[in-house]
Design a protein around this motif. Sequence first.
Motif, short mmCIF file in Angstrom:
data_model
loop_
_atom_site.label_atom_id
_atom_site.label_comp_id
_atom_site.label_asym_id
_atom_site.label_seq_id
_atom_site.Cartn_x
_atom_site.Cartn_y
_atom_site.Cartn_z
N VAL A 74 -17.77 35.49 41.40
CA VAL A 74 -17.75 36.39 40.25
C VAL A 74 -16.71 35.92 39.23
O VAL A 74 -16.99 35.86 38.03
CB VAL A 74 -17.51 37.85 40.69
CG1 VAL A 74 -17.22 38.74 39.50
CG2 VAL A 74 -18.70 38.36 41.49
N PHE A 75 -15.51 35.60 39.70
CA PHE A 75 -14.47 35.15 38.78
C PHE A 75 -14.92 33.91 38.02
O PHE A 75 -14.79 33.83 36.80
CB PHE A 75 -13.16 34.89 39.52
CG PHE A 75 -12.04 34.48 38.59
CD1 PHE A 75 -11.35 35.43 37.87
CD2 PHE A 75 -11.70 33.15 38.44
CE1 PHE A 75 -10.32 35.07 37.00
CE2 PHE A 75 -10.68 32.77 37.57
CZ PHE A 75 -9.99 33.74 36.86
N LEU A 120 -15.50 34.06 34.08
CA LEU A 120 -14.56 33.21 33.35
C LEU A 120 -15.31 32.27 32.42
O LEU A 120 -14.98 32.14 31.24
CB LEU A 120 -13.70 32.41 34.34
CG LEU A 120 -12.72 31.40 33.76
CD1 LEU A 120 -11.64 32.11 32.96
CD2 LEU A 120 -12.11 30.56 34.87
N ARG A 121 -16.34 31.64 32.93
CA ARG A 121 -17.12 30.69 32.14
C ARG A 121 -17.90 31.38 31.02
O ARG A 121 -17.95 30.90 29.90
CB ARG A 121 -18.08 29.94 33.08
CG ARG A 121 -18.92 28.88 32.41
CD ARG A 121 -19.86 28.17 33.37
NE ARG A 121 -20.77 29.11 33.99
CZ ARG A 121 -20.94 29.24 35.31
NH1 ARG A 121 -20.26 28.48 36.14
NH2 ARG A 121 -21.78 30.12 35.80
N LEU A 131 -11.60 39.37 30.96
CA LEU A 131 -12.61 40.17 31.65
C LEU A 131 -12.74 39.75 33.11
O LEU A 131 -12.87 40.58 34.00
CB LEU A 131 -13.96 40.08 30.95
CG LEU A 131 -15.07 40.94 31.56
CD1 LEU A 131 -14.69 42.42 31.59
CD2 LEU A 131 -16.37 40.72 30.81
N ALA A 132 -12.70 38.45 33.37
CA ALA A 132 -12.81 37.96 34.74
C ALA A 132 -11.69 38.54 35.61
O ALA A 132 -11.94 38.98 36.74
CB ALA A 132 -12.77 36.43 34.76
N LEU A 133 -10.48 38.57 35.10
CA LEU A 133 -9.36 39.13 35.85
C LEU A 133 -9.53 40.62 36.08
O LEU A 133 -9.22 41.13 37.17
CB LEU A 133 -8.04 38.84 35.12
CG LEU A 133 -7.58 37.39 35.16
CD1 LEU A 133 -6.41 37.18 34.20
CD2 LEU A 133 -7.21 36.97 36.58
#
Length: 101
Positions: free
Chosen positions: A22-23, A27-28, A34-36
């Motif tokens: 998911v991260f 992230l990509r 948002l990923a964090l």
Amino acid sequence: MFAEQIERPASLVVPVITLYEVFRKVLRDRGEHLALRIVAHMQQGRVAGVDAPLALKAATLNMPLADSLIYATAQAHGATLWTQDAQFEGLAGVRYLPKAG
């Protein structure tokens, strides 16, 4: 689709490999902030690591590495695996919801 389950993070079992997946995707596609935020929310659940018995069970499942670890983790914890990944459709203990569109 998964809102009811996600809104109760204390009831979630989160395979550690899903944090990675998911991260990496968020992230990509959407950026680090948002990923964090998303993985911080995921970590409110019970993060399940990989130990030797789980790795050996996953190896017997004839699935790609990440999928086998995710499915073996759900089985080991008696959890329902909620997914939109067709790879899991029809497996015991899986709630498969096809992607809209």
